[in-house]
Design a protein around this motif. Structure first.
Motif, PDB file in Angstrom:
ATOM      1  N   VAL A 145       0.835  -1.198   0.000  1.00  0.00           N
ATOM      2  CA  VAL A 145       0.000   0.000   0.000  1.00  0.00           C
ATOM      3  C   VAL A 145       0.870   1.247   0.000  1.00  0.00           C
ATOM      4  O   VAL A 145       0.644   2.201  -0.756  1.00  0.00           O
ATOM      5  CB  VAL A 145      -0.937  -0.007   1.232  1.00  0.00           C
ATOM      6  CG1 VAL A 145      -1.634   1.331   1.380  1.00  0.00           C
ATOM      7  CG2 VAL A 145      -1.948  -1.126   1.103  1.00  0.00           C
ATOM      8  N   PHE A 146       1.922   1.232   0.840  1.00  0.00           N
ATOM      9  CA  PHE A 146       2.793   2.402   0.952  1.00  0.00           C
ATOM     10  C   PHE A 146       3.453   2.708  -0.387  1.00  0.00           C
ATOM     11  O   PHE A 146       3.426   3.841  -0.867  1.00  0.00           O
ATOM     12  CB  PHE A 146       3.849   2.148   2.032  1.00  0.00           C
ATOM     13  CG  PHE A 146       4.820   3.276   2.200  1.00  0.00           C
ATOM     14  CD1 PHE A 146       4.457   4.412   2.894  1.00  0.00           C
ATOM     15  CD2 PHE A 146       6.081   3.208   1.654  1.00  0.00           C
ATOM     16  CE1 PHE A 146       5.337   5.460   3.039  1.00  0.00           C
ATOM     17  CE2 PHE A 146       6.970   4.247   1.794  1.00  0.00           C
ATOM     18  CZ  PHE A 146       6.592   5.374   2.486  1.00  0.00           C
ATOM     19  N   TYR A 148       2.671   1.762  -3.381  1.00  0.00           N
ATOM     20  CA  TYR A 148       1.724   2.165  -4.418  1.00  0.00           C
ATOM     21  C   TYR A 148       1.281   3.605  -4.194  1.00  0.00           C
ATOM     22  O   TYR A 148       1.167   4.388  -5.142  1.00  0.00           O
ATOM     23  CB  TYR A 148       0.523   1.223  -4.434  1.00  0.00           C
ATOM     24  CG  TYR A 148      -0.292   1.347  -5.690  1.00  0.00           C
ATOM     25  CD1 TYR A 148       0.146   0.763  -6.871  1.00  0.00           C
ATOM     26  CD2 TYR A 148      -1.480   2.070  -5.705  1.00  0.00           C
ATOM     27  CE1 TYR A 148      -0.580   0.887  -8.039  1.00  0.00           C
ATOM     28  CE2 TYR A 148      -2.213   2.196  -6.868  1.00  0.00           C
ATOM     29  CZ  TYR A 148      -1.764   1.603  -8.032  1.00  0.00           C
ATOM     30  OH  TYR A 148      -2.484   1.733  -9.182  1.00  0.00           O
ATOM     31  N   ALA A 149       1.074   3.975  -2.923  1.00  0.00           N
ATOM     32  CA  ALA A 149       0.650   5.343  -2.630  1.00  0.00           C
ATOM     33  C   ALA A 149       1.731   6.339  -3.016  1.00  0.00           C
ATOM     34  O   ALA A 149       1.468   7.335  -3.689  1.00  0.00           O
ATOM     35  CB  ALA A 149       0.311   5.481  -1.144  1.00  0.00           C
ATOM     36  N   VAL A 150       2.976   6.056  -2.613  1.00  0.00           N
ATOM     37  CA  VAL A 150       4.070   6.974  -2.944  1.00  0.00           C
ATOM     38  C   VAL A 150       4.249   7.047  -4.456  1.00  0.00           C
ATOM     39  O   VAL A 150       4.405   8.123  -5.029  1.00  0.00           O
ATOM     40  CB  VAL A 150       5.385   6.515  -2.273  1.00  0.00           C
ATOM     41  CG1 VAL A 150       6.558   7.317  -2.802  1.00  0.00           C
ATOM     42  CG2 VAL A 150       5.293   6.669  -0.775  1.00  0.00           C
ATOM     43  N   GLY A 151       4.190   5.885  -5.103  1.00  0.00           N
ATOM     44  CA  GLY A 151       4.477   5.842  -6.525  1.00  0.00           C
ATOM     45  C   GLY A 151       3.383   6.443  -7.389  1.00  0.00           C
ATOM     46  O   GLY A 151       3.628   6.791  -8.537  1.00  0.00           O
ATOM     47  N   SER A 152       2.160   6.565  -6.858  1.00  0.00           N
ATOM     48  CA  SER A 152       1.103   7.075  -7.729  1.00  0.00           C
ATOM     49  C   SER A 152       0.784   8.534  -7.458  1.00  0.00           C
ATOM     50  O   SER A 152      -0.142   9.075  -8.053  1.00  0.00           O
ATOM     51  CB  SER A 152      -0.162   6.227  -7.593  1.00  0.00           C
ATOM     52  OG  SER A 152      -0.467   6.023  -6.256  1.00  0.00           O
ATOM     53  N   LEU A 153       1.568   9.194  -6.583  1.00  0.00           N
ATOM     54  CA  LEU A 153       1.367  10.623  -6.397  1.00  0.00           C
ATOM     55  C   LEU A 153       1.722  11.344  -7.690  1.00  0.00           C
ATOM     56  O   LEU A 153       2.540  10.875  -8.477  1.00  0.00           O
ATOM     57  CB  LEU A 153       2.288  11.140  -5.291  1.00  0.00           C
ATOM     58  CG  LEU A 153       1.947  10.751  -3.858  1.00  0.00           C
ATOM     59  CD1 LEU A 153       3.070  11.170  -2.951  1.00  0.00           C
ATOM     60  CD2 LEU A 153       0.660  11.417  -3.444  1.00  0.00           C
ATOM     61  N   ALA A 166      10.077   4.206  -5.980  1.00  0.00           N
ATOM     62  CA  ALA A 166       9.493   4.150  -4.646  1.00  0.00           C
ATOM     63  C   ALA A 166       9.796   2.798  -4.005  1.00  0.00           C
ATOM     64  O   ALA A 166      10.122   2.714  -2.819  1.00  0.00           O
ATOM     65  CB  ALA A 166       7.980   4.380  -4.723  1.00  0.00           C
ATOM     66  N   GLY A 167       9.718   1.732  -4.807  1.00  0.00           N
ATOM     67  CA  GLY A 167      10.007   0.408  -4.269  1.00  0.00           C
ATOM     68  C   GLY A 167      11.459   0.263  -3.862  1.00  0.00           C
ATOM     69  O   GLY A 167      11.759  -0.244  -2.769  1.00  0.00           O
ATOM     70  N   ALA A 168      12.363   0.726  -4.714  1.00  0.00           N
ATOM     71  CA  ALA A 168      13.787   0.592  -4.387  1.00  0.00           C
ATOM     72  C   ALA A 168      14.126   1.398  -3.138  1.00  0.00           C
ATOM     73  O   ALA A 168      14.863   0.922  -2.259  1.00  0.00           O
ATOM     74  CB  ALA A 168      14.644   1.049  -5.560  1.00  0.00           C
ATOM     75  N   ALA A 169      13.569   2.615  -3.059  1.00  0.00           N
ATOM     76  CA  ALA A 169      13.837   3.437  -1.886  1.00  0.00           C
ATOM     77  C   ALA A 169      13.270   2.780  -0.634  1.00  0.00           C
ATOM     78  O   ALA A 169      13.926   2.725   0.418  1.00  0.00           O
ATOM     79  CB  ALA A 169      13.231   4.826  -2.073  1.00  0.00           C
ATOM     80  N   THR A 170      12.057   2.258  -0.750  1.00  0.00           N
ATOM     81  CA  THR A 170      11.445   1.604   0.407  1.00  0.00           C
ATOM     82  C   THR A 170      12.263   0.384   0.821  1.00  0.00           C
ATOM     83  O   THR A 170      12.483   0.151   2.007  1.00  0.00           O
ATOM     84  CB  THR A 170      10.005   1.198   0.072  1.00  0.00           C
ATOM     85  OG1 THR A 170       9.326   2.343  -0.431  1.00  0.00           O
ATOM     86  CG2 THR A 170       9.283   0.677   1.278  1.00  0.00           C
ATOM     87  N   SER A 171      12.730  -0.380  -0.164  1.00  0.00           N
ATOM     88  CA  SER A 171      13.575  -1.530   0.157  1.00  0.00           C
ATOM     89  C   SER A 171      14.803  -1.105   0.934  1.00  0.00           C
ATOM     90  O   SER A 171      15.169  -1.723   1.935  1.00  0.00           O
ATOM     91  CB  SER A 171      14.044  -2.228  -1.119  1.00  0.00           C
ATOM     92  OG  SER A 171      13.033  -2.991  -1.654  1.00  0.00           O
ATOM     93  N   ALA A 172      15.451  -0.037   0.434  1.00  0.00           N
ATOM     94  CA  ALA A 172      16.667   0.424   1.106  1.00  0.00           C
ATOM     95  C   ALA A 172      16.361   0.829   2.539  1.00  0.00           C
ATOM     96  O   ALA A 172      17.087   0.472   3.480  1.00  0.00           O
ATOM     97  CB  ALA A 172      17.272   1.592   0.339  1.00  0.00           C
ATOM     98  N   ALA A 173      15.241   1.567   2.716  1.00  0.00           N
ATOM     99  CA  ALA A 173      14.875   2.001   4.060  1.00  0.00           C
ATOM    100  C   ALA A 173      14.625   0.796   4.959  1.00  0.00           C
ATOM    101  O   ALA A 173      15.151   0.701   6.075  1.00  0.00           O
ATOM    102  CB  ALA A 173      13.622   2.881   3.994  1.00  0.00           C
ATOM    103  N   LEU A 174      13.844  -0.169   4.455  1.00  0.00           N
ATOM    104  CA  LEU A 174      13.487  -1.323   5.283  1.00  0.00           C
ATOM    105  C   LEU A 174      14.733  -2.146   5.622  1.00  0.00           C
ATOM    106  O   LEU A 174      14.865  -2.654   6.738  1.00  0.00           O
ATOM    107  CB  LEU A 174      12.452  -2.174   4.555  1.00  0.00           C
ATOM    108  CG  LEU A 174      11.131  -1.459   4.272  1.00  0.00           C
ATOM    109  CD1 LEU A 174      10.216  -2.323   3.438  1.00  0.00           C
ATOM    110  CD2 LEU A 174      10.442  -1.086   5.570  1.00  0.00           C
TER     111      LEU A 174
END
Lengths: 347, 350
Positions: A145-146, A148-153, A166-174
């Motif tokens: 959800v996160f 998709y939300a970030v990526g569709s702004l 957005a996915g790559a950044a989220t992966s790095a953060a996680l």
């Protein structure tokens, strides 16, 4: 924006393979999976003969060879199950987002599941298999959800580039958060290391069984949404015009894929690129009709993961390479090739 | 409006004052940053299991023998502090160079996989080829240059599009990280702390032998990069405009890439790819300096400050000692997401 070749209308005969071709490919993939499973049982750091394998399949584990084979059987089963789940999840995600770069790994969904599990083990003392699986699915859903939300702004909605970034950044953060949680807890480090690099080693039937119901539900939901994914491929307006309830269809399909990759991550850790590579290959083989594409992706995903696992055992003798590393090495060039093929405008 | 009419004196005056104000702000920011970096560096030398007061630290640095402090500060903390300083400056400088050149904050060397390339090569050299010291740095530099070239060639399709380059860089980075994991698996026992050095960056166990190449590289290549800062700023206007302004575009780009990759690869060979420093330094520097000239110096200082402070936090502020890369990663990744959200909202093309 949909590209023309993903429109499954009768007019698009070029990409709609005739039934006989599909059937032949189906036989070929099933045969390949069988061969790979046999190889996975036969190949390892200890060589075994056919008699040992047959004896072990019969339940005997008296000699060392037979015991080795007995250990390889659940591992092979796990690779099949996880690979199938990831391949199917990837195909569904690419359909839902109409994004050729969608993959449970690239979109950060597997890392979401991992972080949830690691946090659960570290802070809430999760222990039972079911609680870990439920936590993983929960984490996967949050991450999906996160991202998709970030990526569709912004303008143009969820374009492939924005989603992938957005996915790559989220992966790095996680990943950073996982490291920060694991590092001070030496006692659980061994427990959770498998949630940092994906692997199928050390599997037993006891670890596989609890995840099967979740995967089965995910499988059924995903396969049932094949028809609506076909409509969605036409674009939201057209799908709505055909009587599809777009948001509902998308939500149901996404739920199916999240169940699949969350549960897969709960048993095998985060594995990248299987869900990316497999649907692209399958589209070449059987065309873009999701009713064929989805089951095919599951079969091919299983083949890919079993093959990667075998490769990991061969190249790193006498040790072995976690299957997550192998799929990244194989899958990343494929990712690059897909990026190169896209027109900049579509990114 | 016609061009012949000279602007009123008031406007000329306002423009001049504005220009002065901007240059004052720029100098002020640089001075404050430099002071902060110096302060953080000195604090790094002072604190630890034993606290040494400022005068003892200064005496050790000046070469005097002080019982106790000479070993702890001179042998243990000084190399670590210098490495933090050098690595921070290098990551900041190289990061902002790439961001300026490619006109995209996401195009920093750690996002597009160049740092991962240096790290993978370094760990390969150490574990598989049993190299040490300068040889490791050389391998790292060669690999980083190679990765930069490969990414550039792969994203070239009738011109390089920034978005394609970034995605391809992410893919290459993922692959190189798995090479690093693979090599670490081959190393036999999986030492989590040691593995972290090569996955997120760490200053633990810094020695002069490891620090020296990075320091020399920064001292040699850093000034060359700074010498190009005016040309780099011109490149931001687009290649054609820059050429019209008298900048030799290809030459500037080549020098900038080689120097930036060089400093970052030498630093990575010493302490691993410290997560997100080269990505963070540029945007933070831009935020505090404003649109007032080249960002190279402020970004380098921000990078150094980030690494020094993150290392202090990682060592002393928490219950566990975290390697510096974990701290910068936890700080940097949310900022990356924030940046993406902001750009998407603004409708930018990234």
């Amino acid at each position: 924006m949909t590209s023309v070749d993903s429109v499954p209308t009768p007019g698009a005969a070029l990409v709609r393979r005739p039934g006989s071709v599909r059937f032949l490919w189906l036989l070929a993939v099933v045969a390949a999976l069988g061969l790979l499973m046999a190889a996975s049982v036969a190949i390892g750091s200890r060589g075994v003969g056919w008699s040992d394998i047959l004896a072990a399949l019969g339940g005997s584990s008296e000699t060392i060879e037979e015991a080795a084979v007995t250990k390889r059987i659940p591992r092979t089963v796990l690779a099949v199950v996880v690979g199938g789940a990831l391949g199917l999840a990837g195909a569904v995600m690419q359909g839902v987002t109409r994004n050729p770069l969608a993959d449970p790994g690239v979109l950060g969904i597997n890392m979401g599941a991992s972080l949830a599990v690691v946090a659960g083990i570290a802070w809430f003392g999760l222990f039972s298999a079911t609680s870990i699986i439920v936590t993983a699915i929960f984490g996967a859903a949050l991450a999906a959800v996160f991202v998709y939300a970030v990526g569709s702004l912004g303008r143009g909605g969820p374009t492939p580039l924005k989603l992938a970034l957005a996915g790559a950044a989220t992966s790095a953060a996680l990943t950073s958060f996982i490291t920060a949680i694991v590092l001070p807890r030496g006692d659980i480090a061994a427990n959770v290391q498998s949630f940092q690099v994906g692997g199928v080693g050390g599997a037993t039937f006891a670890t596989i069984t609890p995840v099967l119901p979740f995967l089965a539900v995910g499988l059924v939901i995903s396969l049932l949404s094949a028809r609506s994914l076909n409509s969605l491929a036409l674009g939201d307006e057209l799908a709505a015009g055909l009587g599809e309830r777009v948001a509902l269809a998308r939500g149901v399909a996404a739920l199916g894929s999240v169940l699949l990759c969350g549960a897969a991550t709960a048993v095998a850790g985060p594995i990248w690129f299987v869900g990316l590579v497999v649907p692209h290959l399958c589209r070449l083989l059987v065309g873009v009709d999701h009713r064929w594409l989805l089951p095919f992706s599951a079969l091919t995903g299983a083949c890919l993961l079993v093959a990667s696992d075998v490769i990991g055992r061969i190249v790193a003798r006498p040790g072995e390479l976690d299957v997550g590393i192998v799929t990244a090495l194989v899958g990343a060039p494929f990712f690059i090739a897909v990026v190169r093929r896209q027109k900049v405008r579509e990114l | 409006m016609t061009a012949v009419v000279p602007p009123p004196a008031a406007t000329v005056d306002a423009v001049a004052r504005n220009r002065v104000r901007r240059s004052v702000r720029r100098r002020l920011v640089i001075t404050v940053l430099a002071v902060l970096v110096a302060a953080a560096f000195v604090v790094t030398l002072m604190v630890g299991r034993t606290f040494y007061p400022l005068d003892e630290v200064v005496r050790v640095v000046l070469g005097e023998r002080v019982p106790g402090a000479s070993f702890t500060v001179g042998r243990l903390r000084l190399p670590r502090g210098v490495l933090a300083l050098v690595a921070g400056l290098a990551f900041g400088l190289a990061g902002v160079t790439f961001q300026t050149m490619l006109r995209n904050p996401l195009a920093s060397p750690d996002v597009i996989g160049i740092t991962s390339g240096a790290g993978a090569a370094a760990v390969f050299g150490i574990v598989i080829l049993s190299l040490g010291g300068t040889a490791v740095s050389t391998v790292a530099v060669a690999a980083a240059l190679g990765v930069a070239l490969v990414i550039y060639l792969l994203s070239f399709r009738g011109g390089v599009a920034g978005t394609r380059l970034i995605l391809i860089g992410i893919g290459v980075g993922a692959m190189l990280n798995s090479v690093t994991s693979y090599v670490l698996t081959r190393a036999g026992q999986w030492d989590y702390q040691e593995a972290l050095r090569w996955l997120t960056g760490s200053l633990n166990g810094a020695t002069w032998e490891a620090v020296a190449p990075a320091l020399v590289a920064l001292l040699v290549l850093g000034p060359v990069l700074l010498g190009q800062s005016r040309n780099l700023s011109a490149l931001q206007l687009g290649d054609d405009t820059a050429a019209a302004l008298g900048v030799r575009v290809e030459r500037t780009r080549l020098i900038a890439i080689v120097c930036a990759v060089g400093v970052i690869a030498f630093a990575t060979a010493a302490c691993g790819p410290i997560a997100f420093v080269s990505f963070l330094a540029g945007p933070i520097a831009a935020r505090i300096v404003g649109p007032n000239g080249s960002l190279l110096v402020p970004a380098a200082l921000v990078g150094a400050l980030l690494v020094l402070v993150a290392d202090l936090v990682g060592q002393f502020a928490l219950d566990t000692r975290y390697p510096v890369g974990v701290i910068t990663g936890v700080l940097g990744a949310p900022y990356l997401i924030y940046l993406i959200i902001r750009t998407n909202r603004a409708g930018g093309s990234l």
